[in-house]
Enzyme design. Structure first.
Site, PDB file in Angstrom:
ATOM      1  N   PRO A 108       0.788  -1.241   0.000  1.00  0.00           N
ATOM      2  CA  PRO A 108       0.000   0.000   0.000  1.00  0.00           C
ATOM      3  C   PRO A 108       0.817   1.287   0.000  1.00  0.00           C
ATOM      4  CG  PRO A 108       0.041  -0.962   2.201  1.00  0.00           C
ATOM      5  CD  PRO A 108       0.764  -1.936   1.307  1.00  0.00           C
ATOM      6  N   LYS A 111       6.770   1.879   2.044  1.00  0.00           N
ATOM      7  CA  LYS A 111       8.171   2.127   1.674  1.00  0.00           C
ATOM      8  C   LYS A 111       8.253   3.195   0.584  1.00  0.00           C
ATOM      9  CE  LYS A 111       9.354  -2.376   3.336  1.00  0.00           C
ATOM     10  NZ  LYS A 111       7.931  -2.849   3.456  1.00  0.00           N
ATOM     11  N   CYS A 225       8.928  -9.970   4.467  1.00  0.00           N
ATOM     12  CA  CYS A 225       8.530  -9.965   5.879  1.00  0.00           C
ATOM     13  C   CYS A 225       8.400 -11.421   6.346  1.00  0.00           C
ATOM     14  CB  CYS A 225       7.255  -9.159   6.088  1.00  0.00           C
ATOM     15  SG  CYS A 225       5.888  -9.698   5.081  1.00  0.00           S
TER      16      CYS A 225
HETATM   17  N1  SAM Z   1       6.163  -2.419  -0.313  1.00  0.00           N
HETATM   18  C1  SAM Z   1       4.830  -2.399   0.251  1.00  0.00           C
HETATM   19  C2  SAM Z   1       4.784  -1.445   1.410  1.00  0.00           C
HETATM   20  O1  SAM Z   1       5.827  -1.206   2.048  1.00  0.00           O
HETATM   21  O2  SAM Z   1       3.714  -0.874   1.693  1.00  0.00           O
HETATM   22  C3  SAM Z   1       4.370  -3.792   0.616  1.00  0.00           C
HETATM   23  C4  SAM Z   1       4.484  -4.755  -0.538  1.00  0.00           C
HETATM   24  S1  SAM Z   1       3.846  -6.349  -0.257  1.00  0.00           S
HETATM   25  C5  SAM Z   1       5.014  -7.058   0.784  1.00  0.00           C
HETATM   26  C6  SAM Z   1       4.117  -7.154  -1.777  1.00  0.00           C
HETATM   27  C7  SAM Z   1       3.325  -6.627  -2.945  1.00  0.00           C
HETATM   28  O3  SAM Z   1       3.659  -7.429  -4.094  1.00  0.00           O
HETATM   29  C8  SAM Z   1       1.816  -6.727  -2.798  1.00  0.00           C
HETATM   30  O4  SAM Z   1       1.244  -5.460  -2.926  1.00  0.00           O
HETATM   31  C9  SAM Z   1       1.373  -7.650  -3.918  1.00  0.00           C
HETATM   32  O5  SAM Z   1       0.144  -7.266  -4.520  1.00  0.00           O
HETATM   33  C10 SAM Z   1       2.510  -7.562  -4.913  1.00  0.00           C
HETATM   34  N2  SAM Z   1       2.629  -8.781  -5.755  1.00  0.00           N
HETATM   35  C11 SAM Z   1       1.974  -9.965  -5.636  1.00  0.00           C
HETATM   36  N3  SAM Z   1       2.329 -10.806  -6.608  1.00  0.00           N
HETATM   37  C12 SAM Z   1       3.226 -10.166  -7.382  1.00  0.00           C
HETATM   38  C13 SAM Z   1       3.954 -10.509  -8.556  1.00  0.00           C
HETATM   39  N4  SAM Z   1       3.834 -11.712  -9.113  1.00  0.00           N
HETATM   40  N5  SAM Z   1       4.772  -9.585  -9.086  1.00  0.00           N
HETATM   41  C14 SAM Z   1       4.917  -8.377  -8.514  1.00  0.00           C
HETATM   42  N6  SAM Z   1       4.264  -7.996  -7.399  1.00  0.00           N
HETATM   43  C15 SAM Z   1       3.422  -8.885  -6.836  1.00  0.00           C
END
Ligand code: SAM
Length: 442
Positions: A108, A111, A225
């Protein structure tokens, strides 16, 4: 919380004597932390304990009802897990403030808002593949208000086609979420060894797909995480060997009590006031840089209406405004060619500051402008809302301000803008975006 048996046996092997401490910590309340923006002083947090590795991070002793604080909606702070704020150290030690940075898995936006704050003369592309999550990312980026972010929604392979464009790349990868067990019961119920393995493979595929976007000699920040080595250390070794990078170390204080295997840094709930987090930095091998050609930007001779809108911004000469049928965007002049090239290749939800939007046949100030740190507030007529009025406004109600002038007015709470109304005399239209409204009763 019932932890999966296999998780327990893997973690007790991994942590040895420390495992009972982690197990105990996982049954305790999660800490509450926020990161402050610089829109306005927030004396209410003066006495809050600082997050040791991030100047703007604060721990709160109890979880307030954040939704009922208009300053949260105004982007004056972001609720963020403390371990993630360690990215601040990476920024300070390894990322010059004029860098061009890609945050690939950005929603969301925790970072991304930290990076945007750091890149005072730089540009951030905050990308999120899931369209709905990308909308939330665009909302949080707009609320933070830095004005130096393009929010995009593309697959890693599509972003990877922006060959050698970025000085730094953050991949905060989708993972098995072991470090979020305390926060997210779903992460516990979905956990299995097979799922962690699947996540590790997906992370490698993501890295492979996006790798070309990072310039030779550029910085890769890889984070998850989760605790397990398959998604962390083993993937970092794989990146170094197969994609071509060298591991970097950071200066860290002993007082932070980080855990390291020599490959990246771990946050554990029993070691820090934080959820679980892992982060590693690598330098891509040097080589010949072949970036795409950036066409010089059109739009240098702007129509008068756009010229007028530049006066809605502080330091109007720094910004170049361009328009499409729906919106007027402002991007710092130094980044206009880059922003245009990216906008042509990726699906772009937000391009710098959205200054105006077309309503009927007129341009009106856009909601994102109200939240931007670069708005020239004095260019607009303002009304100050007290707490109940601000909450009614954020709830989407038609609020009334006695003796207010008619027309489009900037609604402020404690002098910080939260949005617009159109005052038509005996009543006003609430222009707060529908999808952003507070849903709970206020
Ligand atoms: N960086 C964010 C923050 O600090 O608020 C949190 C990111 S979260 C750990 C990982 C993100 O990767 C999610 O929003 C998810 O929708 C996305 N995601 C899921 N599958 C993915 C894919 N195959 N390729 C790229 N991003 C993906």
């Amino acid at each position: 919380m019932q932890l999966p048996e296999e998780f327990i046996s893997r973690m007790s092997l991994q942590l040895g004597d420390e495992w009972p401490e982690l197990q105990q910590a996982l049954s305790e309340e999660q800490p509450v932390s926020i990161r402050l923006n610089d829109k306005t002083p927030l004396p209410e947090f003066d006495d809050a304990e600082r997050v040791p590795w991030c100047d703007a991070g604060r721990y709160l002793n109890a979880r307030p009802r954040f939704t009922l604080d208009p300053l949260l909606h105004a982007g004056c702070y972001y609720v963020q897990e403390a371990g993630s704020m360690f990215l601040q150290q990476v920024c300070e030690q390894l990322i010059p403030t004029d860098s061009i940075v890609l945050d690939l898995c950005a929603a969301p936006g925790g970072k991304s808002t930290l990076l945007a704050q750091h890149l005072s003369n730089g540009l951030l592309v905050a990308n999120e593949v899931m369209r709905q999550r990308a909308q939330i990312l665009a909302e949080n980026v707009a609320k933070w208000g830095s004005g130096n972010v393009l929010v995009t929604s593309n697959r890693p392979a599509e972003v990877g086609q922006l060959r050698h464009l970025f000085d730094a790349l953050l991949v905060d990868a989708p993972c098995s979420g072991e470090g979020m067990f305390r926060k997210d019961a779903g992460a516990v119920s979905e956990w299995s060894v097979a799922n962690a393995q699947m996540c590790a493979e997906r992370q490698r595929a993501i890295m492979n797909d996006v790798w070309d976007a990072l310039r030779p000699g550029g910085l890769l920040i890889y984070s998850t995480c989760t605790f397990n080595p398959e998604e962390n250390e083993q993937n970092v070794h794989w990146i170094c060997e197969h994609l071509g990078a060298d591991l970097l170390t950071l200066q860290v204080s002993d007082a932070w009590n980080l855990y390291t295997t020599g490959t990246g840094y771990h946050f554990y709930p029993h070691r820090q006031r934080s959820e679980g987090f892992y982060i590693a930095c690598m330098r891509k091998h040097e080589g010949e840089r072949q970036t795409m050609r950036l066409k010089s930007s059109r739009g240098t001779s702007q129509r008068d209406s756009l010229h007028e809108m530049r006066q809605w911004l502080n330091q109007p000469d720094e910004w170049l405004l361009t328009s499409d049928a729906q919106y007027v965007h402002a991007v710092r002049r130094v980044h206009t060619d880059m922003a245009e090239a990216i906008g042509q290749r990726l699906y772009c939800l937000l391009r710098g500051i959205r200054v105006a939007e077309m309503r009927g046949r007129n341009w009106i100030p856009a909601h994102q402008l109200a939240l931007s740190k670069h708005i020239r507030q004095s260019a607009f007529r303002q009304v100050n809302a007290d707490l109940p009025t601000a909450l009614s406004y954020l709830h989407g109600e038609a609020v009334h301000f006695t003796d207010a002038p008619t027309g489009q007015l900037l609604v402020c709470y404690q002098n910080v803008p939260v949005g617009w109304i159109k005052n038509i005399g005996n009543r006003s239209n609430n222009l707060y975006p529908d999808q952003w409204r507070i849903r709970m009763n206020v």
